[in-house]
Design a protein around this motif. Sequence first.
Motif, short mmCIF file in Angstrom:
data_model
loop_
_atom_site.label_atom_id
_atom_site.label_comp_id
_atom_site.label_asym_id
_atom_site.label_seq_id
_atom_site.Cartn_x
_atom_site.Cartn_y
_atom_site.Cartn_z
N ALA A 1 16.77 145.32 -51.99
CA ALA A 1 18.07 144.67 -52.13
C ALA A 1 18.52 144.65 -53.59
O ALA A 1 19.69 144.88 -53.89
CB ALA A 1 18.00 143.24 -51.59
N ALA A 2 17.58 144.39 -54.49
CA ALA A 2 17.91 144.37 -55.92
C ALA A 2 18.35 145.76 -56.39
O ALA A 2 19.33 145.90 -57.14
CB ALA A 2 16.72 143.89 -56.72
N LYS A 3 17.62 146.79 -55.95
CA LYS A 3 17.96 148.15 -56.36
C LYS A 3 19.35 148.54 -55.86
O LYS A 3 20.15 149.12 -56.59
CB LYS A 3 16.91 149.13 -55.84
N ALA B 1 31.42 143.43 -58.04
CA ALA B 1 29.96 143.55 -58.12
C ALA B 1 29.28 142.24 -57.75
O ALA B 1 28.22 142.24 -57.11
CB ALA B 1 29.55 143.99 -59.52
N MET B 2 29.89 141.12 -58.14
CA MET B 2 29.32 139.82 -57.79
C MET B 2 29.33 139.58 -56.29
O MET B 2 28.44 138.93 -55.75
CB MET B 2 30.09 138.71 -58.51
N GLU B 3 30.32 140.12 -55.60
CA GLU B 3 30.36 139.99 -54.14
C GLU B 3 29.20 140.76 -53.50
O GLU B 3 28.59 140.29 -52.53
CB GLU B 3 31.70 140.51 -53.61
N ILE B 4 28.90 141.93 -54.05
CA ILE B 4 27.77 142.71 -53.55
C ILE B 4 26.47 141.94 -53.76
O ILE B 4 25.61 141.87 -52.88
CB ILE B 4 27.72 144.08 -54.25
N GLU B 5 26.33 141.35 -54.95
CA GLU B 5 25.13 140.58 -55.24
C GLU B 5 25.01 139.37 -54.31
O GLU B 5 23.92 139.08 -53.80
CB GLU B 5 25.15 140.11 -56.69
N ALA B 6 26.11 138.68 -54.08
CA ALA B 6 26.08 137.49 -53.23
C ALA B 6 25.65 137.85 -51.81
O ALA B 6 24.86 137.13 -51.18
CB ALA B 6 27.46 136.82 -53.21
N GLN B 7 26.16 138.96 -51.30
CA GLN B 7 25.78 139.39 -49.96
C GLN B 7 24.30 139.74 -49.90
O GLN B 7 23.59 139.36 -48.96
CB GLN B 7 26.62 140.59 -49.53
N ALA B 8 23.82 140.47 -50.93
CA ALA B 8 22.41 140.86 -50.96
C ALA B 8 21.50 139.63 -51.09
O ALA B 8 20.43 139.57 -50.48
CB ALA B 8 22.17 141.83 -52.11
N PHE B 9 21.93 138.66 -51.89
CA PHE B 9 21.16 137.43 -52.03
C PHE B 9 21.06 136.70 -50.70
O PHE B 9 19.98 136.24 -50.30
CB PHE B 9 21.79 136.51 -53.08
N GLY B 10 22.19 136.60 -50.01
CA GLY B 10 22.19 135.91 -48.72
C GLY B 10 21.27 136.57 -47.72
O GLY B 10 20.55 135.89 -46.98
N GLU B 11 21.26 137.89 -47.71
CA GLU B 11 20.40 138.61 -46.77
C GLU B 11 18.93 138.42 -47.13
O GLU B 11 18.07 138.28 -46.25
CB GLU B 11 20.76 140.09 -46.77
N SER B 12 18.62 138.43 -48.43
CA SER B 12 17.22 138.29 -48.84
C SER B 12 16.70 136.86 -48.68
O SER B 12 15.50 136.64 -48.49
CB SER B 12 17.04 138.75 -50.30
N PHE B 13 17.61 135.89 -48.71
CA PHE B 13 17.21 134.49 -48.65
C PHE B 13 16.48 134.16 -47.35
O PHE B 13 15.57 133.32 -47.33
CB PHE B 13 18.45 133.60 -48.79
N TRP B 14 16.87 134.83 -46.26
CA TRP B 14 16.32 134.49 -44.95
C TRP B 14 15.15 135.37 -44.54
O TRP B 14 14.71 135.31 -43.39
CB TRP B 14 17.43 134.57 -43.90
N THR B 15 14.63 136.16 -45.44
CA THR B 15 13.49 137.01 -45.09
C THR B 15 12.19 136.20 -45.09
O THR B 15 12.10 135.13 -45.72
CB THR B 15 13.33 138.17 -46.08
N GLN B 16 11.20 136.72 -44.40
CA GLN B 16 9.88 136.08 -44.39
C GLN B 16 9.28 136.06 -45.80
O GLN B 16 8.61 135.10 -46.18
CB GLN B 16 8.95 136.81 -43.43
N ASP B 17 9.53 137.12 -46.55
CA ASP B 17 9.00 137.17 -47.91
C ASP B 17 9.58 136.07 -48.78
O ASP B 17 8.87 135.48 -49.61
CB ASP B 17 9.28 138.54 -48.54
#
Length: 203
Positions: free
Chosen positions: A152-154, A168-184
């Motif tokens: 997601a970071a890449k 670009a901040m919108e892209i980051e916000a979406q990626a953050f939201g998706e990563s927030f709910w991962t098991q990791d």
Amino acid sequence: QPHFAAGADIKGFQAAYDSGSEERLASSLVEAVWILDRLEKPTIAAVHGYALGGGLELAMGADFRFLAEDARVGQPEIKLGLIPGAGGTQRLQRLVGFQKAKDIVYTGRQLSAEEALAIGLADRVFPADSVLDEAMKAAAEWALGPTRALTAAKQALAEGNNLPLSDAMEIEAQAFGESFWTQDAREGVAAFIEKRAANFSGH
């Protein structure tokens, strides 16, 4: 001494003159660099010896360049009456800046590992006998880490690189939201609170 890639087989250029087409000379390398550039996982080019012309263009397709102390890099195409054809004028300026890229491309000179590090073309420099081991060590750490977050970071970095900041901040916000709910992410937060090492699974 092994070399990362000393560049194209110049003798093969004559066949292009004979056939009247230069497209195949660069197209396969351009495709290879794009494939490397678009891999989801972080990538490292471990450079021994020479990385010149297409060799440097290939290395620039990786996320990081680890150079041996005796490595030499450059874009010498101008000395053949040519210019780089697989990203050497474009990726280079994104890494080192417009003015420094002009210097490297216009002169065709070779850069030492120290100079490459100083201008941002290399990320780290190691003794020649350990550069590959160091690259493998870094890759192993990423492989055992939160791989979905790394992906997601890449993607966020790449997609937002040439966009206006607000987009670009919108892209980051979406990626953050998706990563927030991962098991990791859940594991990483729990490990921090419990003061233990995280055990990431890539999910």
